[in-house]
Design a protein around this motif. Structure first.
Motif, PDB file in Angstrom:
ATOM      1  N   MET A 195       0.968  -1.307   0.101  1.00 12.36           N
ATOM      2  CA  MET A 195      -0.082   0.101   0.026  1.00 12.36           C
ATOM      3  C   MET A 195       0.758   1.080  -0.105  1.00 12.36           C
ATOM      4  O   MET A 195       0.358   2.191  -0.520  1.00 12.36           O
ATOM      5  CB  MET A 195      -0.934  -0.167   1.322  1.00 12.36           C
ATOM      6  N   VAL A 196       2.038   1.209   0.730  1.00 13.81           N
ATOM      7  CA  VAL A 196       2.906   2.221   0.835  1.00 13.81           C
ATOM      8  C   VAL A 196       3.459   2.794  -0.694  1.00 13.81           C
ATOM      9  O   VAL A 196       3.469   3.480  -1.127  1.00 13.81           O
ATOM     10  CB  VAL A 196       4.130   2.033   1.743  1.00 13.81           C
ATOM     11  N   GLU A 219       2.150   1.815  -3.492  1.00 13.35           N
ATOM     12  CA  GLU A 219       0.787   2.375  -4.299  1.00 13.35           C
ATOM     13  C   GLU A 219       0.915   3.648  -4.145  1.00 13.35           C
ATOM     14  O   GLU A 219       0.682   4.563  -4.922  1.00 13.35           O
ATOM     15  CB  GLU A 219      -0.558   1.355  -3.968  1.00 13.35           C
ATOM     16  N   MET A 220       0.850   4.288  -2.845  1.00 10.71           N
ATOM     17  CA  MET A 220       0.961   5.422  -2.391  1.00 10.71           C
ATOM     18  C   MET A 220       1.888   6.411  -3.226  1.00 10.71           C
ATOM     19  O   MET A 220       1.547   7.456  -3.795  1.00 10.71           O
ATOM     20  CB  MET A 220       1.115   5.966  -0.671  1.00 10.71           C
ATOM     21  N   VAL A 250      -8.832  11.634  -6.333  1.00 14.37           N
ATOM     22  CA  VAL A 250      -8.624  12.051  -4.888  1.00 14.37           C
ATOM     23  C   VAL A 250      -9.930  12.552  -4.331  1.00 14.37           C
ATOM     24  O   VAL A 250     -11.042  12.883  -5.132  1.00 14.37           O
ATOM     25  CB  VAL A 250      -7.918  13.230  -5.083  1.00 14.37           C
ATOM     26  N   THR A 252     -14.220  10.668   2.051  1.00 11.90           N
ATOM     27  CA  THR A 252     -13.543   9.575   3.080  1.00 11.90           C
ATOM     28  C   THR A 252     -15.029   9.258   3.771  1.00 11.90           C
ATOM     29  O   THR A 252     -14.939   7.943   4.141  1.00 11.90           O
ATOM     30  CB  THR A 252     -12.528  10.197   3.910  1.00 11.90           C
ATOM     31  N   LEU A 259      -6.063   1.317   5.057  1.00 10.50           N
ATOM     32  CA  LEU A 259      -5.746   2.050   3.899  1.00 10.50           C
ATOM     33  C   LEU A 259      -5.561   3.517   4.230  1.00 10.50           C
ATOM     34  O   LEU A 259      -4.706   4.091   3.979  1.00 10.50           O
ATOM     35  CB  LEU A 259      -6.658   2.037   2.737  1.00 10.50           C
ATOM     36  N   ILE A 260      -6.513   3.902   5.098  1.00 11.02           N
ATOM     37  CA  ILE A 260      -6.608   5.204   5.561  1.00 11.02           C
ATOM     38  C   ILE A 260      -5.579   5.579   6.804  1.00 11.02           C
ATOM     39  O   ILE A 260      -4.846   6.755   6.721  1.00 11.02           O
ATOM     40  CB  ILE A 260      -8.130   5.870   6.144  1.00 11.02           C
ATOM     41  N   ASN A 309      -2.455   5.979   4.616  1.00  8.09           N
ATOM     42  CA  ASN A 309      -2.641   7.380   4.018  1.00  8.09           C
ATOM     43  C   ASN A 309      -2.254   8.642   4.870  1.00  8.09           C
ATOM     44  O   ASN A 309      -1.389   9.500   4.585  1.00  8.09           O
ATOM     45  CB  ASN A 309      -4.054   7.428   3.515  1.00  8.09           C
ATOM     46  N   ILE A 366       1.688   8.525   5.847  1.00  7.41           N
ATOM     47  CA  ILE A 366       2.298   9.005   4.615  1.00  7.41           C
ATOM     48  C   ILE A 366       2.089  10.284   4.143  1.00  7.41           C
ATOM     49  O   ILE A 366       3.269  11.207   4.017  1.00  7.41           O
ATOM     50  CB  ILE A 366       2.300   8.174   3.429  1.00  7.41           C
ATOM     51  N   VAL A 367       0.933  10.896   4.303  1.00  7.85           N
ATOM     52  CA  VAL A 367       0.499  12.228   3.787  1.00  7.85           C
ATOM     53  C   VAL A 367       1.206  12.941   4.921  1.00  7.85           C
ATOM     54  O   VAL A 367       1.754  14.155   4.340  1.00  7.85           O
ATOM     55  CB  VAL A 367      -0.841  12.639   3.539  1.00  7.85           C
TER      56      VAL A 367
END
Length: 345
Positions: A230-231, A233-234, A251, A257, A278-279, A282, A285-286
């Motif tokens: 997942m990271v 893919e981010m 987005v 969300t 997933l969230i 996110n 990372i964000v």
């Protein structure tokens, strides 16, 4: 869908988001306490206080709106006035405190992944049959119907959608397939995988997503592959973002969300867990992006301090304030897009 179901779905979505934000703030709080930072308040929720108590000089509060939370450090956004202020602490300590929030989200995603894989397993690529009258290269090598493909040439397959890319990247002359058959892992060498006529690797099989069960130990190992995928893919998404290759529907903001999690709530606990993983990733990372007002932006200024580049706290505060305004503006735009999509169906 009834109004009650909609309300319960929205409440469930808000609670999931609040949990993930509180986990983030717990990271800041835990490392801050460990390193001796003075904390003014730790709050769950936003808005007016419904309930509060004080212990060891820290106010713990529950607020009215179940949307996130906060950990307020003493003197966090002000110039250092005394030794208790956040900005008077060594830069490396402040870096650890700032970094702890995003790291906590990623670790929490790993924990949720372990729970998900242990309880529900995951959909993995499984050989369903062979597409040719004569034995394919896979069949000749000893691959059988019902085999789960776990890895090719040592590259793990974290989820079903990953299998096509991994097959395409495999050694066309001699590829090693790691499969699971009746609970046993086998390494099978497939020769002549590359098909000159098709100009690509070709197994001659049909592959479908099938649910694979995991033991607890397998789930612990698989959770890291799952979250790492997942990271990956981010960061792939960020690449397309910087290239301007995304569309308006790629987005979503807060409303989108909430809608996504609300749908997951209606589908069941397994879907909620997967969306929460997933969230949470996110969110982690964000927040590490080097943008003012985000944890990543604060880390940049702390790196400057470590390397002896001193920036006035007032200037830094102004930069973060401008960054926050830009982020709020982006949220408004994304929310407008979310509402437009929801109204337009």
């Amino acid at each position: 869908m009834s109004i009650l179901t909609t309300i319960l779905s929205i409440l469930g979505a808000l609670l999931v988001i609040s949990l993930l934000v509180v986990i983030h703030e717990l990271g800041h709080y835990g490392v801050g306490r460990l390193l001796g930072f003075k904390i003014v308040e730790f709050a769950v929720g936003m808005g007016p206080k419904l309930f509060k108590f004080e212990k060891n000089g820290i106010i713990y509060s529950l607020r009215a709106f179940p949307i996130g939370g906060m950990c307020q450090f003493y003197g966090e956004d002000n110039a250092a006035e005394n030794d208790d202020c956040f900005n008077s602490k060594p830069a490396w300590k402040r870096m650890l405190v700032v970094l702890a929030g995003p790291v906590m989200n990623i670790l929490f995603a790993v924990i949720l992944s372990i729970i998900t894989l242990t309880a529900f397993g995951d959909y993995m690529p499984q050989i369903q049959g062979f597409v040719e009258d004569v034995p394919s290269v896979a069949q000749q090598a000893g691959i059988e119907e019902g085999d789960f493909i776990l890895a090719i040439d040592g590259r793990s397959i974290a989820y079903y959608n990953d299998v096509s890319n991994v097959i395409a990247a495999a050694d066309g002359e001699e590829a090693v397939f790691t499969v699971e058959r009746n609970g046993e892992k086998l390494d099978i060498t497939v020769k002549n995988l590359y098909n000159a006529e098709l100009e690509r690797n070709y197994m001659g099989v049909t592959i479908a997503a099938a649910r694979k069960s995991y033991s607890f130990s397998e789930a612990c190992a698989g959770s890291f592959r799952y979250t790492f995928a997942m990271v990956r893919e981010m960061f792939s998404f960020f690449g397309t973002l910087f290239k301007g290759q995304i569309h308006s529907g790629d987005v979503m903001g807060f409303v989108g969300t909430i809608d996504l999690i609300g749908q997951a709530v209606r589908l069941g606990f397994e879907t909620v867990l997967r969306i929460a993983v997933l969230i949470s990733i996110n969110l982690g990372i964000v927040n590490l992006l080097p943008f003012p007002a985000l944890d990543g932006g604060r880390l940049v200024f702390l790196l400057f301090a470590i390397f002896g580049i001193r920036i006035n706290e007032r200037v830094e505060g102004i930069i973060h304030a401008v960054g926050l305004i830009i982020l709020l503006g982006l949220m408004v735009l994304l929310t407008f897009g979310d509402v437009s999509r929801l109204i337009g169906g």
